[in-house]
Design an enzyme around this catalytic site. Structure first.
Site, PDB file in Angstrom:
ATOM      1  CB  VAL A  71      58.342  -3.315  78.977  1.00  0.00           C
ATOM      2  CG1 VAL A  71      59.338  -4.142  80.103  1.00  0.00           C
ATOM      3  CG2 VAL A  71      59.100  -2.335  78.096  1.00  0.00           C
ATOM      4  CB  ALA A  88      53.310  -7.001  80.036  1.00  0.00           C
ATOM      5  CE  LYS A  89      50.512   0.393  82.634  1.00  0.00           C
ATOM      6  NZ  LYS A  89      49.370   0.009  83.682  1.00  0.00           N
ATOM      7  N   GLY A  90      52.490  -1.404  77.978  1.00  0.00           N
ATOM      8  CA  GLY A  90      52.649  -0.739  76.992  1.00  0.00           C
ATOM      9  C   GLY A  90      52.312   0.668  76.704  1.00  0.00           C
TER      10      GLY A  90
END
Ligand code: NAD
Length: 416
Positions: A59, A104-106
């Site tokens: 995201v 962001a992050k995953g």
């Protein structure tokens, strides 16, 4: 009982900060939603020949202030709302410490403890291939988070480079040193937490230095080590396997040696004078500083009333719910929020990326000194809001971040 949702938690705080700031509704709308969300189904050939599918996400919350930046988490209970909240917190965090990144992050929904090393590597490489259209040194740069580490970052860097046909160290930070990692990155988040803890203790005139830490992974163990070296007494620590308490002070070196052994958890650790406690008991210990460094949603409406610390410093992302925040405020317990307290990791990730894209290397003293300067500058900027607007540290940090994010959005305007 209302189900906890990290994204709702993040929005509730953001909205309160936007309100205090008197932010134009257009500006608030623009920061509420992530810019992009990618969901992938990652197929892995397991060692027994079976194919298993793991759900993964990346995201991107905001690219207004620079390339998106944020870790990758491996956890069996992760979901898209958690990743959306974590991505937004990254945008806010980078704005608080004023580094030119968005957020962001995953994540991959997996318990890595159930995978062999080979399965973990195949999962990481296939996940990287599936989020490849989104990541890159000029657009989105992953890093380690819960259950991911330097070795996994190395696999991401290698996979991305194989697709490009040349080495691209700047695609990921938190890499091993021999492929472009930075000195000081592994300790950076814990170092930042310990710097902010010292600043907060000084500002709040708290003399005592008895500390309890939840979570003994990357962030918790480095925080424990550095605060112990600075003369604090670490009276309790815990992890997924339970906790240890010693009112005279835990043997931090002994714990770190135990964690470095094959077990990786506190299970089986003992020392003279130590009592075994649960995570719940750790959170309600009488101490000067409580530092949650594990997961989100740990200090809640159910247990906040029992917290007896004089100060909370959030090493983890989102450990305190909105309801718990109000209870702690009523009890007069200040909380230094995650988006300030644990920003050290992304600051040194930024230094790593700067070194990678310029092909130069900084020494450790330069990194640690600049990190300290940036963390203290962030603390003082948040403090300005606390004093001027008479708000909590959390609302102050969110106000500072919102101001920076919306200024960048306004300057850029809305395309087309
Ligand atoms: P890690 O995987 O190295 O460690 C996590 C720790 O939490 C482990 O000790 C684990 O046993 C413990 N834990 C897991 N579930 C638990 C539970 N239910 N109860 C108690 N303890 C539990 O992860 P990390 O990198 O140290 O990250 C910890 C937190 O800090 C996360 O919230 C992460 O998002 C945040 N954070 C990490 C970084 C970083 O650079 N690694 C940067 C900023 C924020």
């Amino acid at each position: 009982m209302k189900q906890y949702n990290a994204y709702d938690n993040m929005l509730a705080v953001l909205e309160a900060a936007a309100d205090k700031l008197g932010l134009n509704p257009n500006d608030y709308e623009a920061v509420k939603y992530p810019e992009r969300e990618l969901k992938v189904a990652v197929p892995i050939k397991m060692d027994n020949g079976r194919i298993r599918i793991f759900e993964g996400y990346r995201v991107q919350h905001s690219s207004s202030r620079g390339p998106c930046k944020g870790g990758i988490r491996y956890h069996p209970e992760v979901d898209i709302d958690e990743v959306k909240a974590l991505a937004a917190w990254m945008s806010l965090k980078c704005a608080v410490v004023d580094i030119p990144y968005g957020g962001a992050k995953g994540a991959v929904k997996v318990d890595p403890a159930e995978l062999s090393r080979g399965e973990l590597e195949r999962l990481t490489r296939r996940f990287t291939a599936m989020i490849l259209p989104l990541i890159g040194p000029e657009k989105d740069i992953p890093a380690p988070d819960i259950n991911t580490n330097a070795e996994i970052m190395g696999w991401i860097m290698d996979t991305y480079s194989m697709f490009k046909g040349y080495s691209v160290p700047g695609v990921v930070t938190g890499k091993p040193l021999d492929i472009g990692g930075s000195l000081g990155r592994q300790e950076a988040t814990g170092r930042g937490v310990s710097i902010i803890t010292a600043e907060a203790l000084r500002y709040l005139h708290i003399e005592g230095k008895n500390i309890a830490i939840q979570g003994m992974g990357n962030v918790g163990s480095v925080t424990a080590k550095l605060l112990h070296e600075a003369g604090c007494r670490i009276i309790a620590v815990s992890d997924v396997s339970g906790g240890c308490y010693n009112k005279e002070g835990i043997d931090v070196e002994g714990i770190l040696r135990h964690l470095a052994s094959r077990s990786k958890t506190l299970e089986g650790y003992s020392e003279p004078g130590m009592e075994t406690i649960s995570n719940e008991e750790l959170l309600s210990l009488g101490c000067d500083v409580l530092i949650p460094c594990a997961l989100q949603n740990q200090i809640t409406a159910q247990n906040a009333g029992g917290v007896r610390a004089r100060l909370i410093v959030e090493g983890a992302n989102g450990p305190t719910t909105v309801e718990a925040d109000s209870i702690l405020a009523e009890k007069g317990i200040p909380v230094i929020p995650d988006i300030l307290a644990n920003a050290g990791g992304v600051v040194v990730s930024y230094f790593e990326w700067v070194q990678n894209i310029q092909n130069l290397m900084w020494d450790e003293a330069q990194i640690n000194d600049t990190l300290k300067k940036i963390m203290i500058r962030g603390f003082n900027r948040v403090l300005d809001f606390v004093r001027e607007k008479n708000v909590s540290f959390r609302i102050a940090a969110n106000m500072l971040a919102l101001q920076k994010l919306s200024a960048a959005k306004t300057t850029r305007g809305v395309f087309p």
